[in-house]
Scaffold this motif. Structure first.
Motif, PDB file in Angstrom:
ATOM      1  N   PRO A   1       0.824  -1.222   0.000  1.00  0.00           N
ATOM      2  CA  PRO A   1       0.000   0.000   0.000  1.00  0.00           C
ATOM      3  C   PRO A   1       0.853   1.265   0.000  1.00  0.00           C
ATOM      4  O   PRO A   1       1.943   1.321   0.587  1.00  0.00           O
ATOM      5  CB  PRO A   1      -0.792  -0.119   1.304  1.00  0.00           C
ATOM      6  N   ALA A   2       0.323   2.280  -0.678  1.00  0.00           N
ATOM      7  CA  ALA A   2       1.001   3.571  -0.723  1.00  0.00           C
ATOM      8  C   ALA A   2       0.896   4.272   0.629  1.00  0.00           C
ATOM      9  O   ALA A   2      -0.006   3.995   1.423  1.00  0.00           O
ATOM     10  CB  ALA A   2       0.384   4.445  -1.817  1.00  0.00           C
ATOM     11  N   GLY A   3       1.818   5.200   0.844  1.00  0.00           N
ATOM     12  CA  GLY A   3       1.806   5.981   2.074  1.00  0.00           C
ATOM     13  C   GLY A   3       1.530   7.448   1.839  1.00  0.00           C
ATOM     14  O   GLY A   3       1.543   8.247   2.777  1.00  0.00           O
ATOM     15  N   ASP A   4       1.281   7.823   0.574  1.00  0.00           N
ATOM     16  CA  ASP A   4       0.937   9.208   0.253  1.00  0.00           C
ATOM     17  C   ASP A   4       0.180   9.241  -1.065  1.00  0.00           C
ATOM     18  O   ASP A   4       0.128   8.247  -1.796  1.00  0.00           O
ATOM     19  CB  ASP A   4       2.184  10.101   0.194  1.00  0.00           C
ATOM     20  N   VAL A   5      -0.418  10.386  -1.350  1.00  0.00           N
ATOM     21  CA  VAL A   5      -1.234  10.529  -2.552  1.00  0.00           C
ATOM     22  C   VAL A   5      -0.403  10.298  -3.811  1.00  0.00           C
ATOM     23  O   VAL A   5      -0.898   9.766  -4.813  1.00  0.00           O
ATOM     24  CB  VAL A   5      -1.891  11.925  -2.589  1.00  0.00           C
ATOM     25  N   GLU A   6       0.863  10.689  -3.772  1.00  0.00           N
ATOM     26  CA  GLU A   6       1.739  10.528  -4.933  1.00  0.00           C
ATOM     27  C   GLU A   6       2.157   9.078  -5.153  1.00  0.00           C
ATOM     28  O   GLU A   6       2.802   8.763  -6.153  1.00  0.00           O
ATOM     29  CB  GLU A   6       3.000  11.396  -4.770  1.00  0.00           C
ATOM     30  N   ARG A   7       1.816   8.203  -4.208  1.00  0.00           N
ATOM     31  CA  ARG A   7       2.171   6.775  -4.281  1.00  0.00           C
ATOM     32  C   ARG A   7       3.689   6.586  -4.412  1.00  0.00           C
ATOM     33  O   ARG A   7       4.181   5.790  -5.197  1.00  0.00           O
ATOM     34  CB  ARG A   7       1.434   6.085  -5.425  1.00  0.00           C
ATOM     35  N   SER A   8       4.411   7.363  -3.633  1.00  0.00           N
ATOM     36  CA  SER A   8       5.872   7.353  -3.687  1.00  0.00           C
ATOM     37  C   SER A   8       6.434   5.971  -3.367  1.00  0.00           C
ATOM     38  O   SER A   8       5.939   5.269  -2.477  1.00  0.00           O
ATOM     39  CB  SER A   8       6.435   8.368  -2.684  1.00  0.00           C
ATOM     40  N   ILE A   9       7.482   5.599  -4.102  1.00  0.00           N
ATOM     41  CA  ILE A   9       8.150   4.311  -3.847  1.00  0.00           C
ATOM     42  C   ILE A   9       9.191   4.542  -2.757  1.00  0.00           C
ATOM     43  O   ILE A   9      10.383   4.718  -3.006  1.00  0.00           O
ATOM     44  CB  ILE A   9       8.801   3.759  -5.135  1.00  0.00           C
ATOM     45  N   THR A  10       8.722   4.557  -1.536  1.00  0.00           N
ATOM     46  CA  THR A  10       9.574   4.832  -0.379  1.00  0.00           C
ATOM     47  C   THR A  10      10.328   3.570   0.038  1.00  0.00           C
ATOM     48  O   THR A  10       9.985   2.454  -0.361  1.00  0.00           O
ATOM     49  CB  THR A  10       8.714   5.307   0.791  1.00  0.00           C
ATOM     50  N   PRO A  11      11.384   3.725   0.856  1.00  0.00           N
ATOM     51  CA  PRO A  11      12.084   2.536   1.366  1.00  0.00           C
ATOM     52  C   PRO A  11      11.154   1.562   2.093  1.00  0.00           C
ATOM     53  O   PRO A  11      11.344   0.343   2.016  1.00  0.00           O
ATOM     54  CB  PRO A  11      13.132   3.133   2.317  1.00  0.00           C
ATOM     55  N   ILE A  12      10.158   2.091   2.791  1.00  0.00           N
ATOM     56  CA  ILE A  12       9.192   1.229   3.489  1.00  0.00           C
ATOM     57  C   ILE A  12       8.433   0.368   2.481  1.00  0.00           C
ATOM     58  O   ILE A  12       8.275  -0.857   2.661  1.00  0.00           O
ATOM     59  CB  ILE A  12       8.210   2.086   4.315  1.00  0.00           C
ATOM     60  N   ARG A  13       7.944   0.962   1.416  1.00  0.00           N
ATOM     61  CA  ARG A  13       7.222   0.205   0.389  1.00  0.00           C
ATOM     62  C   ARG A  13       8.151  -0.767  -0.335  1.00  0.00           C
ATOM     63  O   ARG A  13       7.737  -1.872  -0.704  1.00  0.00           O
ATOM     64  CB  ARG A  13       6.590   1.156  -0.633  1.00  0.00           C
TER      65      ARG A  13
END
Length: 289
Positions: A87-99
């Motif tokens: 699941p995304a963590g922001d509206v931009e659906r950023s590919i964060t280290p968590i994701r």
């Protein structure tokens, strides 16, 4: 396995919505969708769950759901038996280290599943809604994996699908127990085809209805009756369905179709347990395996 138990502490919430499960609905006793209450926490279940998350501070979260039979693995005739989402963590659906960490684990589960159900693994839509439990967990910095238990041929009770979900869970736990998951092997996540909606439970093709040549799609409505789930077949589309697939299909061969035993006109929303093609009778009632 002993490896997993040595490396991990498992916290299991068997059922977040027991009242809804008893009534076979996603709403709780107060008619609130708990998977849209993760932020406001208006319900006792939501408050208890968030307190549990705060207390144990999990390194990973597994979020288990059921998925309707309409979903395909991409725009194909392959049913999405199992689907995953980081699941995304922001509206931009950023590919964060968590994701990325969640995606890397999904890549491992997908590799295992491709050996047993090739082309039947999908990737769920990652549109962001912070009110959902999975999205909220990601915003809290927890690598979260959403599991969707979908349809396997003839398995309307999901018994076969459950076995694949279990094997995927074991694969994820064993990987976590034996690897330092830092998210540097996440790219293949995006090779998993996105879920599409290419299926109906039943398609009756190439029939004549009111002097027109059409296809008819039927979907089972799941209803609770005396504690058991009934699958009620209802007409949902009457048109050309060349771009769709049926989990079961009948070939009309331009025969005239009618609802069996004068049960009513054939139109969208009508229940149809049996139908006639000319003088031949067919049943669309769901039978237990």
């Amino acid at each position: 396995s002993k490896t997993v138990l040595d490396a991990c502490t498992l916290y299991i919430v068997p059922m977040l919505n027991p009242d809804g499960a008893q009534q076979y609905t996603r709403l709780n006793y107060n008619a609130v969708d708990l998977n849209r209450d993760a932020q406001e926490q208006t319900q006792a279940e939501s408050v208890i769950f968030r307190a549990l998350v705060k207390r144990i501070q999990p390194h990973y979260a597994f979020n288990l759901h059921g998925q309707r039979t309409i979903f395909s693995a991409g725009a194909t005739n392959h049913s999405a038996t199992v689907s995953f989402l980081a699941p995304a963590g922001d509206v931009e659906r950023s590919i964060t280290p968590i994701r990325q960490v969640a995606m890397e684990i999904i890549v491992r589960m997908n590799a295992m599943l491709q050996e047993v159900i090739p082309n039947q693994v999908g990737r769920y839509d990652d549109g962001f809604n912070v009110n959902c439990v999975g999205d909220t967990l990601t915003t809290l910095g927890i690598p979260t994996i959403l599991f969707e238990a979908g349809h396997y041929a003839g398995d309307y009770d999901r018994e076969v699908t459950r076995s694949y979900i279990f094997n995927a869970l074991v694969t994820a736990l064993e990987y976590i127990s034996t690897h330092d998951s830092i998210g540097n092997q996440y790219e293949e996540y995006f090779s998993i085809p996105e879920n599409d909606k290419c299926f109906y439970d039943i398609i009756i093709r190439d029939v004549v209805l009111e002097d027109k040549n059409v296809d008819i799609a039927i979907q089972y409505t799941e209803t609770l009756h005396n504690g058991a789930i009934n699958f009620v077949p209802k007409i949902v589309k009457i048109e050309n369905l060349d771009t769709f697939f049926g989990h079961k299909e009948f070939l009309g061969k331009k025969r005239k179709i009618a609802n069996y035993n004068d049960r009513g006109d054939l139109k969208i929303g009508v229940e149809m347990l049996k139908f006639m093609l000319n003088d031949e009778v067919f049943s669309v009632e769901q039978t237990k395996n």
